[in-house]
Write an enzyme that holds these catalytic residues in place. Structure first.
Site, mmCIF file in Angstrom:
data_model
loop_
_atom_site.group_PDB
_atom_site.id
_atom_site.type_symbol
_atom_site.label_atom_id
_atom_site.label_comp_id
_atom_site.label_asym_id
_atom_site.label_seq_id
_atom_site.Cartn_x
_atom_site.Cartn_y
_atom_site.Cartn_z
ATOM 1 N N TYR A 2 -0.327 6.664 5.744
ATOM 2 C CA TYR A 2 -0.765 5.104 5.394
ATOM 3 C C TYR A 2 -1.409 4.542 6.594
ATOM 4 O O TYR A 2 -1.704 3.323 6.281
ATOM 5 C CB TYR A 2 -0.014 4.607 4.289
ATOM 6 C CG TYR A 2 0.337 5.644 3.241
ATOM 7 C CD1 TYR A 2 -0.680 5.895 2.244
ATOM 8 C CD2 TYR A 2 1.569 6.026 2.908
ATOM 9 C CE1 TYR A 2 -0.508 6.646 0.984
ATOM 10 C CE2 TYR A 2 1.802 6.876 1.718
ATOM 11 C CZ TYR A 2 0.746 7.065 0.853
ATOM 12 O OH TYR A 2 0.900 7.877 -0.363
ATOM 13 N N HIS A 44 -7.877 4.910 -2.960
ATOM 14 C CA HIS A 44 -6.661 5.583 -2.233
ATOM 15 C C HIS A 44 -6.853 5.547 -0.924
ATOM 16 O O HIS A 44 -7.835 5.987 -0.436
ATOM 17 C CB HIS A 44 -6.316 6.996 -2.832
ATOM 18 C CG HIS A 44 -5.987 7.016 -4.443
ATOM 19 N ND1 HIS A 44 -4.919 6.566 -4.815
ATOM 20 C CD2 HIS A 44 -6.806 7.266 -5.336
ATOM 21 C CE1 HIS A 44 -4.857 6.517 -6.174
ATOM 22 N NE2 HIS A 44 -6.283 7.060 -6.731
HETATM 23 C C1 DQA Z 1 -1.945 6.552 -2.702
HETATM 24 C C2 DQA Z 1 -1.871 8.164 -3.185
HETATM 25 C C3 DQA Z 1 -0.507 8.159 -3.964
HETATM 26 O O1 DQA Z 1 -0.469 9.420 -4.464
HETATM 27 C C4 DQA Z 1 0.713 7.716 -3.648
HETATM 28 O O2 DQA Z 1 1.693 7.738 -4.518
HETATM 29 C C5 DQA Z 1 0.630 6.117 -3.083
HETATM 30 C C6 DQA Z 1 -0.486 5.974 -2.197
HETATM 31 C C7 DQA Z 1 -2.841 6.290 -1.639
HETATM 32 O O3 DQA Z 1 -3.371 5.094 -1.543
HETATM 33 O O4 DQA Z 1 -3.072 6.967 -1.012
HETATM 34 O O5 DQA Z 1 1.257 5.421 -3.407
HETATM 35 O O6 DQA Z 1 -2.459 5.710 -3.882
#
Ligand code: DQA
Length: 144
Positions: A22, A100
Site C-alpha cells: 500500500y 483499491h
Molecule cells: C484494498 C484491498 C483489500 O483486499 C484489502 O482488504 C484492503 C485494501 C486496497 O485498497 O487495495 O484493506 O481495498
C-alpha cells in the site's frame, strides 16, 4: 459538486500497514492529495473513514440526506464480504466509484469477490493513491 470519499477497514493505517503493497504514504497524505485535487477541480470534498461495517452503511445513508453528488469508496476488506455496504450504495443511488490501492485481481483468491463492483459505476484498482483522483475525475466528468 460535493464528493464524499469513504475509506473502510484499516485504511487509517496507511503508511504503517504492509508498505510493500500500500506504500509508505499515510491516510493524512491521501487526504491532502485528494483535497488539493478537489481544489484544482473546483469541487467540494468530504472524508469519512471507519473500521466498522455499520458505520460505513450509516455514512452512505447520510450522504443521501446531505445531497452528496458522488461517492468514492474503498471499503478495504469489507469489499469482499459486505452485502450491507453494497445494498446501501444501491439504496442511495448516488454515483459511486470503487477504488483499491492494490490490484486485487493479482492477489489472493479470497480477494477476487467484490460485492461493491456490481453497484459501482466504475472500479479503479492497482493505481495507488492516484486511483482516488481518477475516481473523482470520473464522477466530475459524468455528473448528472
Ligand atoms: C484494498 C484491498 C483489500 O483486499 C484489502 O482488504 C484492503 C485494501 C486496497 O485498497 O487495495 O484493506 O481495498
Amino acid at each position: 459538486m460535493k464528493i464524499l470519499v469513504i475509506n473502510g477497514a484499516n485504511l487509517n493505517m496507511l503508511g504503517i500497514r504492509e508498505p510493500g503493497i500500500y506504500g509508505s504514504d499515510t491516510y493524512e497524505d491521501l487526504k491532502k492529495l485528494i483535497s488539493k485535487h478537489a481544489e484544482e477541480k473546483k469541487v467540494d470534498v468530504e472524508f469519512y473513514q471507519s473500521n466498522h461495517e455499520g458505520d460505513l452503511v450509516d455514512a452512505i445513508q447520510k450522504a443521501y440526506f446531505d445531497k452528496i453528488d458522488g461517492i468514492v469508496i474503498n471499503p478495504g476488506a469489507y469489499t469482499h464480504t459486505s452485502l450491507a455496504i453494497a445494498d446501501a450504495v444501491k439504496a442511495v443511488k448516488i454515483p459511486t466509484v470503487e477504488v483499491h490501492i492494490s490490484d486485487v485481481t493479482t492477489r489472493e483468491a479470497y480477494r477476487q469477490i467484490s460485492y461493491i463492483r456490481e453497484v459501482a459505476a466504475k472500479t479503479i484498482m492497482g493505481k495507488g493513491f492516484q486511483g482516488y483522483l481518477e475516481a473523482m475525475d470520473f464522477l466530475i466528468e459524468n455528473r448528472g
